[in-house]
Design a protein around this motif. Structure first.
Motif, mmCIF file in Angstrom:
data_model
loop_
_atom_site.group_PDB
_atom_site.id
_atom_site.type_symbol
_atom_site.label_atom_id
_atom_site.label_comp_id
_atom_site.label_asym_id
_atom_site.label_seq_id
_atom_site.Cartn_x
_atom_site.Cartn_y
_atom_site.Cartn_z
ATOM 1 N N VAL A 48 -15.096 53.304 -18.445
ATOM 2 C CA VAL A 48 -14.863 54.044 -19.724
ATOM 3 C C VAL A 48 -15.878 54.162 -20.803
ATOM 4 O O VAL A 48 -16.489 55.136 -21.450
ATOM 5 C CB VAL A 48 -13.443 54.097 -20.382
ATOM 6 C CG1 VAL A 48 -13.038 54.920 -21.403
ATOM 7 C CG2 VAL A 48 -12.257 54.440 -19.058
ATOM 8 N N VAL A 63 -15.576 60.826 -21.243
ATOM 9 C CA VAL A 63 -15.049 60.491 -22.400
ATOM 10 C C VAL A 63 -15.832 60.784 -23.790
ATOM 11 O O VAL A 63 -15.334 60.595 -25.011
ATOM 12 C CB VAL A 63 -14.429 59.199 -22.346
ATOM 13 C CG1 VAL A 63 -13.456 59.223 -21.223
ATOM 14 C CG2 VAL A 63 -15.238 58.074 -22.410
ATOM 15 N N LEU A 85 -6.938 63.641 -26.348
ATOM 16 C CA LEU A 85 -6.417 63.201 -24.981
ATOM 17 C C LEU A 85 -5.993 64.524 -23.949
ATOM 18 O O LEU A 85 -5.676 65.310 -24.374
ATOM 19 C CB LEU A 85 -5.453 62.324 -25.122
ATOM 20 C CG LEU A 85 -5.847 60.805 -25.321
ATOM 21 C CD1 LEU A 85 -4.697 59.788 -26.208
ATOM 22 C CD2 LEU A 85 -6.486 60.094 -24.257
ATOM 23 N N ASP A 89 -6.588 61.862 -18.394
ATOM 24 C CA ASP A 89 -6.967 60.448 -19.040
ATOM 25 C C ASP A 89 -5.717 59.527 -18.555
ATOM 26 O O ASP A 89 -5.873 58.336 -18.986
ATOM 27 C CB ASP A 89 -7.084 60.521 -20.667
ATOM 28 C CG ASP A 89 -8.297 61.384 -21.206
ATOM 29 O OD1 ASP A 89 -8.138 62.137 -22.102
ATOM 30 O OD2 ASP A 89 -9.219 61.247 -20.440
#
Length: 121
Positions: A48, A63, A85, A89
């Protein structure tokens, strides 16, 4: 004994925000790179974000622009601010520490137990 403990996960609606924290103990991690990884059900663990000991940052394309990684060496803590979000996710998010500043999970030496993030549509 070095330990990483994540917190801040939970259930949030799509478009919402969460801030994950990872508190390190048992040693000083200021010289370590810190990373966040996630694993969704039935999927492999994926990178991530990571932050180096001098503050350099790496993000997964999925992201970028939504998540921000930061660290507070005085508190031996790393954060992941997650905005906008999306349901995709949803995963268990893991904190990791290692000497290499990398996206490769296998290069990290210490791992937390994970915290669940669930994003509802």
């Amino acid at each position: 004994q070095a330990q990483l403990v994540e917190s801040g996960g939970g259930l949030v609606e799509a478009g919402g925000s969460l801030r994950l924290s990872c508190a390190a103990s048992g040693r000083t991690f200021s010289t370590y790179a810190m990373g966040w990884f996630r694993q969704a059900p039935g999927k492999e663990r994926e990178f991530v974000a990571a932050i180096g000991s001098y503050g350099s940052k790496l993000y997964a394309d999925s992201v970028k622009g939504r998540f921000t990684i930061s660290r507070d060496n005085a508190k031996n803590t790393v954060y992941l601010q997650m905005n906008s979000l999306k349901p995709e996710d949803t995963a268990v998010y893991y904190c990791a520490a290692g000497l290499a500043f990398t996206v490769v999970a296998g290069r990290y030496d210490y791992w937390g137990q994970g915290t669940q993030v669930t994003v509802s549509s």
